[in-house]
Each structure stands twice: as C-alpha cells, then as structure tokens.
Design a protein around this motif. Sequence first.
Motif, PDB file in Angstrom:
ATOM      1  N   VAL A 136      15.998 -11.463   3.095  1.00  0.00           N
ATOM      2  CA  VAL A 136      15.082 -11.772   1.997  1.00  0.00           C
ATOM      3  C   VAL A 136      15.869 -12.038   0.713  1.00  0.00           C
ATOM      4  CG1 VAL A 136      13.222 -10.880   0.537  1.00  0.00           C
ATOM      5  CG2 VAL A 136      13.227 -10.398   3.002  1.00  0.00           C
ATOM      6  N   TYR A 138      15.199 -12.395  -3.337  1.00  0.00           N
ATOM      7  CA  TYR A 138      14.173 -12.013  -4.315  1.00  0.00           C
ATOM      8  C   TYR A 138      14.191 -12.925  -5.545  1.00  0.00           C
ATOM      9  CZ  TYR A 138      11.877  -9.459  -8.068  1.00  0.00           C
ATOM     10  OH  TYR A 138      11.072  -9.116  -9.118  1.00  0.00           O
ATOM     11  N   TYR A 159      11.253 -14.646  -1.451  1.00  0.00           N
ATOM     12  CA  TYR A 159      10.185 -13.731  -1.853  1.00  0.00           C
ATOM     13  C   TYR A 159      10.012 -13.783  -3.367  1.00  0.00           C
ATOM     14  CZ  TYR A 159       7.987  -9.363  -3.333  1.00  0.00           C
ATOM     15  OH  TYR A 159       7.171  -8.445  -3.941  1.00  0.00           O
ATOM     16  N   GLY A 161       8.091 -11.869  -6.435  1.00  0.00           N
ATOM     17  CA  GLY A 161       7.468 -10.567  -6.670  1.00  0.00           C
ATOM     18  C   GLY A 161       6.634 -10.471  -7.929  1.00  0.00           C
ATOM     19  N   ILE A 196       7.412 -15.720   1.250  1.00  0.00           N
ATOM     20  CA  ILE A 196       6.506 -14.589   1.130  1.00  0.00           C
ATOM     21  C   ILE A 196       6.374 -14.244  -0.345  1.00  0.00           C
ATOM     22  CG2 ILE A 196       6.941 -13.665   3.440  1.00  0.00           C
ATOM     23  CD1 ILE A 196       8.846 -11.658   2.248  1.00  0.00           C
ATOM     24  N   MET A 197       5.266 -13.614  -0.706  1.00  0.00           N
ATOM     25  CA  MET A 197       5.016 -13.306  -2.109  1.00  0.00           C
ATOM     26  C   MET A 197       4.150 -12.074  -2.225  1.00  0.00           C
ATOM     27  SD  MET A 197       2.075 -16.103  -3.190  1.00  0.00           S
ATOM     28  CE  MET A 197       1.841 -15.314  -4.788  1.00  0.00           C
ATOM     29  N   ARG A 198       4.207 -11.450  -3.395  1.00  0.00           N
ATOM     30  CA  ARG A 198       3.258 -10.388  -3.723  1.00  0.00           C
ATOM     31  C   ARG A 198       1.880 -11.021  -3.864  1.00  0.00           C
ATOM     32  NH1 ARG A 198       3.195  -5.337  -6.173  1.00  0.00           N
ATOM     33  NH2 ARG A 198       5.488  -5.303  -6.346  1.00  0.00           N
ATOM     34  N   ALA A 232       4.484  -4.964  -1.039  1.00  0.00           N
ATOM     35  CA  ALA A 232       5.411  -5.635  -1.942  1.00  0.00           C
ATOM     36  C   ALA A 232       6.250  -4.600  -2.690  1.00  0.00           C
ATOM     37  CB  ALA A 232       4.646  -6.512  -2.918  1.00  0.00           C
TER      38      ALA A 232
END
Length: 468
Positions: A136, A138, A159, A161, A196-198, A232
């Motif tokens: 991942v 960030y 990702y 956040g 992917i995400m919050r 998350a």
Amino acid sequence: MKNKLVTLLAAAIGLTAIGLASPSIKARQTVQTEVLDIIKQDVSSSTLSYDIVESLTTEVGARMVGTPGADAATDWAMAKMKALGFDKVWVEESQAQLWQRGDLTASITAPYPHKVVAIALGGSVGTNGQAINAEVAYFDDLTALQAAPEGSLKGKIAYVGYRMERHIDGHGYGKAVGARVAGASAAAKKGALAFIMRSVGTDTDRIGHTGMMRYEEGIAKIPAVALSNPDADLLENMLRREQPVTFSLNTSASGPTGDTVTIANVIGEVTGAETPDELITLGAHIDSWDVGTGAIDDGIGIGIVLAAGHYIATMEQRPARTIRVILFAAEEIGLVGVRDYVAQHKADMSQHMLGAEWDFGNGRIYELEPGVGPQALASVRDFANYLAPMGVGLASTNTAKGQSDMSLLGEAGQPAFNFAPDGLDYFDYHHTENDTLDKVDQDALKVNTTIYTLFAWYAANSGVDYRQ
C-alpha cells in the motif's frame, strides 16, 4: 378546519403576489396568509410523509438501477401517486448503462493480518476473480496522489486517507468526493494495480460508503474500493509503523456489463385551475444504491414531495398553477434521468416557473436561498418572512439553481428555491447499509413536509413570474 379553508380558498381565487401595490392587496395578503396558516396546521400534524417512506422501504427497499428493486419502485410510485389523488400520472422512459457489484473480500495481509470491511465504488471493474495482493502507498488526498511521480506506484495499491469533515450544510462532501470520483484513474496513471480510499462519510461505523466513480478514457481501469472508517484507521495505524503494509483485494464479478437497462422518471401532477401550463416543480430521486433501503437517500425526499402533492390535490380549490412532482431515475449513477427529462422538455422549459428538490439532510430546514429574477425577490422576502417563525432564515444570496437533479433544470432556465436542512448526520448513513427507516428524524420530517407544501401552494398562487 376544512369548511374554513373552502371559504378562504373561494375568496382567494385570482390572488396576485403578496406585496404588489393595489387597493385590495391587504385583504388579499390576509387571505393568503390564512390559507397558509391552515396548511401549516394540517400538514405539521400529519404523518403521511413518514408513512410514504415506510411504505417505500418496506415494500420495495433498495432501488439500484438495473435491479428488480428499480422496476418495483416505478410500479410502486405510479400506484402511490394515483392513490394520493394526483390528476395525472405517467412515466418517461430512457436508457442507462448497467453495472453489477458482485462479491468482494478485502484484508490487510501484513505486517498484521486483519479482515477489513470494504465496498466497491459504483462503476468499478473487478479483479476477474484473482486476488490482488500488493504493498500500500499512502496519500493524504487526491491532490497528493495526482502529484506522485510517474511510474512510482507500479505494482502497488494506492490509498487515499482523506477524512471527510462534518458540517451542517454538508460542504465537507465536496472536499472528499473528488477522490472517490477520480482516484482510480489518477492511481492508474502512476502504475497502481488498485485504488482504495477512506469512505466518504462522517460516521465511525464499520460500514463502507459506496458511490459513483469515473474512469478517464485511455487510462487503464483498476478496481476502486472504499474502506469503512474504522478499517481506514486500522490501515493508517499500521502505515505509521513505517513497515511495508500489504493489502489483498478480490472481487468476483464487479464491473460494467456493457448492457443498457430501461429507467423511468415517474411524474404526477395536480392540475392548475387558472394557468395549468405553468408548472411549479417538486423533485426527488427514486433510485438508490443497492445497500440499505434508501430511506434517507432519497426516501425522505419522496415522502416530502408526494405528501405535499397529496395535500394540495385534496384541497377544495385547485392551485392556480399546476404542481408537478418528478421522481427522477438514475440520479446516483450520474443524473441520467434528469438529463433525459431536460432533453424531452426543452420546448416547454419556459413554462417551468419555479422548482425545489429534496436530496440532502435529515434535520429541520434552517435557510431558504432563492435563485430568481430581481423583481421576484419581493415575493421571496414575503414568503421568507412567513417561514421565519418556523426557524427558516433567508440567505443573502440569490444564486440557487436547485438541488441535485433540479440543478440541471436550473441550468436550463428554471428558477429555483434551495431549502437548506440540518445535515450534520446525513453522511453518517449516506450510501451505506445503515440508510434505513429508523434513521429518519420523524419530527423534522413533519416540519420539512410542511415547508415544501407551503412553498408549492404559495408559488402556485403567487402570480409572480420568477424569471423577472
């Protein structure tokens, strides 16, 4: 009450706008105010709008485009409008792209293995049944992702956040939703295998928030997934330990199908007695995502506008203008239904005198913002003064275009009122399994239904050209 209303309505035939100079204006203003008072008393004590939401969520439930629930919702809406006394009820059909969710499993695989709760974003492709397992990378927000060096995400999962902020007017959504819409293509440009995400939500529940995303033409399509906010947090706690964190994602069948499905805007009218070709429009959207039962998004809106239409339909005196209630199809996947509505009604858009939609909030309305011509502002101020004791203030701006679907009618020339409700908890439930009937604020719903009914009646009988 009904006998008094009949007498007042008979006296009110031919009402002009409150505030226009004429010898009889004081008497006319008194009659209009007394009619509004009776409407306010009757509607504020009624549970009809809640009963409509209960019926929709119980008898239909989730109403995602292309599912049996969407077809059932169309049939339900037509039957409900007829039962509620609308003069005319019809559908206007068109086509939309079909997307299917499929199954999804997700987990953090290292350094500390955990299953996580996640949900595919609407429009996302899948993994063809093969798990993606990768490190991942960030990013604080979409801008940081877009600024990543070319090729820096090769073989990785991107990702974002960004944590959505809670505000009464929901404006934190605008800052957060960009990553949902554009994050996958931004990540793919840098070589990522998945995005992917919050979740775009303000809750702390272990439930993911879905919502529409878009792919850029000519860019590789990679899976796009939202994590629940607690998961998350878990992922970010691991990332702070400065060890490689790997994530596994497997979706069995998600993705665009290449097929189209029939969608339907459901429309009902209460015909005006004096200028029936002039329309006051009330809007909500009939579709929902396939999670929850769509009680708040947009069952509340459906309950409000159908109840407002019913009340006016059962009054002894018809409104001067026609009240048109529009339940728009396929809002969630890109305002598809309203685009078709605007195209089909291009020739009569000048007859759309004023409109308002409900597609945000769960609490009480606290502000009215108009979007009308300068001469019509006097009428707006009179109506706002009437609403003031209900806790509704008048915005200092005059730029409203209409919420959600109705904004496209605004762009096409229809004047609008935007009613601003308390939306502090709206994004706790938005696009989640938690969007269910128990979350509806019943007391606020009564107040808001009353305000929309007052609006529809006032606008239909004001005699004001809201474009002027």
